[in-house]
Design an enzyme around this catalytic site. Structure first.
Site, PDB file in Angstrom:
ATOM      1  N   GLU A  11      36.317  78.402  80.045  1.00 20.74           N
ATOM      2  CA  GLU A  11      37.494  77.995  79.680  1.00 20.74           C
ATOM      3  C   GLU A  11      37.780  76.669  79.097  1.00 20.74           C
ATOM      4  OE1 GLU A  11      40.942  78.886  82.375  1.00 20.74           O
ATOM      5  OE2 GLU A  11      41.959  79.993  80.653  1.00 20.74           O
ATOM      6  N   GLY A  47      41.929  79.413  92.499  1.00 19.16           N
ATOM      7  CA  GLY A  47      41.929  80.758  93.147  1.00 19.16           C
ATOM      8  C   GLY A  47      41.061  81.306  94.049  1.00 19.16           C
ATOM      9  N   GLY A  71      46.647  79.722  87.969  1.00 23.30           N
ATOM     10  CA  GLY A  71      45.847  78.412  88.055  1.00 23.30           C
ATOM     11  C   GLY A  71      44.302  78.711  87.407  1.00 23.30           C
ATOM     12  N   SER A  72      43.497  77.750  88.050  1.00 24.91           N
ATOM     13  CA  SER A  72      42.106  77.986  87.663  1.00 24.91           C
ATOM     14  C   SER A  72      41.394  78.865  88.450  1.00 24.91           C
ATOM     15  CB  SER A  72      41.431  76.605  87.686  1.00 24.91           C
ATOM     16  OG  SER A  72      41.286  76.256  88.932  1.00 24.91           O
ATOM     17  N   GLU A  80      46.602  84.711  89.100  1.00 24.40           N
ATOM     18  CA  GLU A  80      46.640  84.772  87.587  1.00 24.40           C
ATOM     19  C   GLU A  80      45.607  83.736  87.310  1.00 24.40           C
ATOM     20  OE1 GLU A  80      46.015  85.832  84.561  1.00 24.40           O
ATOM     21  OE2 GLU A  80      47.254  83.971  83.961  1.00 24.40           O
ATOM     22  N   CYS A 136      46.573  80.760  79.069  1.00 29.29           N
ATOM     23  CA  CYS A 136      45.455  81.636  79.675  1.00 29.29           C
ATOM     24  C   CYS A 136      45.303  82.804  78.705  1.00 29.29           C
ATOM     25  CB  CYS A 136      45.917  82.249  80.854  1.00 29.29           C
ATOM     26  SG  CYS A 136      46.846  81.131  82.119  1.00 29.29           S
ATOM     27  N   LYS A 152      56.198  75.288  94.510  1.00 23.77           N
ATOM     28  CA  LYS A 152      55.460  73.984  94.158  1.00 23.77           C
ATOM     29  C   LYS A 152      55.256  73.944  92.809  1.00 23.77           C
ATOM     30  CE  LYS A 152      51.207  72.668  93.849  1.00 23.77           C
ATOM     31  NZ  LYS A 152      51.642  71.540  92.908  1.00 23.77           N
TER      32      LYS A 152
END
Ligand code: UN1
Length: 503
Positions: free
Chosen positions: A388, A236, A231-232, A253, A287, A178
């Protein structure tokens, strides 16, 4: 490459290109100028179920294909990426927005990963060990796990899918992919080329659509055994929670709040180059971006003025134009989030040194452009130094000495990348030991990971796994330990062992 405009694209399931069952669609729009890139199926749980079924069926055959042969498909994929590199780069500047050189790097990372993992087809090493008993042979082998759900972000639209899917495939798994809804065409091109490289039907499937409908079903589907997500942090945590009931393997990650430390003895010109590249490359949307710069007081003023002067010279523009330094950010929501952090920083009492505004004019108002932004006099606990932002914003923090620098660098919840500029070898080695991060650079910025080393972070950056390098193989395989007893009699481990030889 000609813009595809309003061309309609489909999912790829079990070797067939198909629409979403519900018939809904969404558009991919260029963040550079608002052009429509293409129209994609907005899939739902039923589409995921079909793709998982295709992947599950294909697994029974693919796992038995000799690993070197699986590797050869990846080798051909690498060759196809080289052949199509220019087209992919051009498309990436349009669909995702990054500048040409960086788009080239993104595709190159996938080429490197293809060759690295193709070679892994002839290794996938396990261990052979002696046995504590006579006439017995021990070994461990890697086994594929089954169907992998790969959920990827838009910031490395070719590289990150390669980090996830190529190791999964060489290990003998099958995949439902996806891609991010901001970069579906790059995801689709990736799968087309994998298919052309010779993957059997159903080994890789792509299902377009949002995290809520497609991602969530992948995470919960009982036949998906591994979920790999970049992703964020919030996503996660949700993925891990939703995957828990089925005890899936989950590889995450997540975020970073990476710092570059600059000590008084550093080469300031080199440090400034590293900071600008790490803070503003990919418009700060990595990231691994350097969103904090921790500077020892003796170097602070000189470094600050260098950085501000250089940031103000950076040219914003379309990624496909040769003289562009900084491209757009990914979408309107990102632009608004980045700007909200400028307001937060000002409100917290940090000093806005440059940038801090949306860039318009020269056609930029049709896209999402934000001026490279530097805050000075930032306190380590401020939100702009903790959260972030994922945009072209960095925060300068002044410290007295090395120990304070390390403390500040570690004083965040994330632990992805870290860096120090110094000429003192002792301090460099202490930093390598003491920085709490999955990656540490010495005399280089926070970005630039190579595919044959583990990539990932400590603390809230992930859940202890790594992608890339040999570590990736641990995400996509299970170990099996095998004991072969050729003594012809019952030998009981721990019980029928011999006495140690007499001294
Ligand atoms: C990411 O931002 O998720 O080291 C990946 C780097 C790149 C990969 C970044 N090679 O910045």
């Amino acid at each position: 490459m000609a813009l595809t405009g309003t061309k309609r694209f489909q999912n790829y399931i079990g070797g067939e290109w198909v629409d979403a069952i519900g018939g809904d669609t969404f558009e991919s729009v260029s963040p550079a100028n608002g052009d429509t890139i293409g129209i994609f199926p907005k899939s739902g749980p039923g589409d995921v179920d079909r793709a998982v079924e295709a992947a599950r069926a294909a697994f029974e055959e693919w796992r038995l294909v000799p690993a070197p042969k699986r590797g050869e498909v990846l080798f051909r994929f690498g060759q196809l990426l080289i052949e199509h590199k220019d087209d992919l780069v051009d498309l990436m500047t349009r669909e995702m927005g990054k500048v040409k050189a960086e788009a080239g790097g993104d595709v190159q990372e996938a080429i490197d990963m293809s060759y690295y993992m193709a070679g892994e087809g002839r290794r996938l090493f396990g261990q052979t060990t002696p046995s504590e008993l006579r006439d017995k042979f021990n070994m461990s082998v890697r086994m594929p796990i089954g169907v992998v759900g790969a959920i990827t972000p838009w910031n490395f639209p070719i590289a990150i899918p390669s980090w996830k899917m190529l190791p999964a495939l060489v290990c003998g798994n099958t995949v439902v992919f996806k891609p991010a809804t901001d970069t579906p065409l790059l995801g689709e091109r990736f799968v087309e080329l994998l298919d052309e490289a010779g993957l059997p039907k159903g080994v890789v499937n792509i299902v377009h659509g949002g995290g809520g409908a497609v991602g969530d079903r992948l995470v919960r589907h009982p036949d998906v055994r591994v979920i790999t997500l970049t992703g964020s942090r919030e996503t996660g945590v949700e993925v891990m929670r939703n995957a828990a009931d089925a005890l899936k393997h989950v590889h995450l990650e997540l975020g970073g709040k990476n710092a570059i430390i600059v000590l008084d003895d550093a080469d300031l010109e080199l440090a400034a180059d590293g900071i600008l590249w790490s803070a503003f490359g990919t418009s700060g949307q990595r990231c691994t971006a350097a969103s904090r710069v921790i500077v020892q007081e003796g170097a602070y003023e000189a470094l600050q003025s260098r950085l501000v002067a250089a940031a103000e010279k950076m040219r914003l523009g379309y990624g496909w134009e040769d003289d562009t330094d900084v491209g757009p950010v990914i979408n309107k929501a990102a632009l608004e989030k980045i700007h909200s952090y400028t307001e937060i920083g000002k409100g917290e009492g940090a000093r806005l040194l440059t940038g801090g505004e949306v860039a318009t004019g020269n056609g930029l108002s049709d896209g999402y452009y934000y001026r490279p932004t530097i805050f000075g006099d930032v306190a380590p606990g401020m939100r702009i130094a903790q959260e972030e932002i994922f945009g072209p914003t960095t925060a300068l923090i002044r410290v007295r000495d090395f120990d304070e620098a390390i403390r500040v660098s570690n004083g965040i919840k994330y632990g992805l990348s870290s860096s120090i500029f110094t000429r003192d070898v002792n301090k460099a080695f202490r930093a390598m030991r003491d920085l709490q991060a999955g990656i540490t650079y010495i005399n280089a910025g926070t970005i630039g990971a190579e595919v044959h080393l583990p990539f990932g972070g400590t603390k809230d950056t992930g859940n202890g796994h790594r992608e890339a390098g040999q570590a990736a193989l641990d995400v996509f395989t299970e170990w099996k330990s095998i004991y072969v007893d050729y003594s012809g009699r019952l030998q009981r481990a721990q019980i029928d062992t011999e006495e140690s030889p007499a001294p």
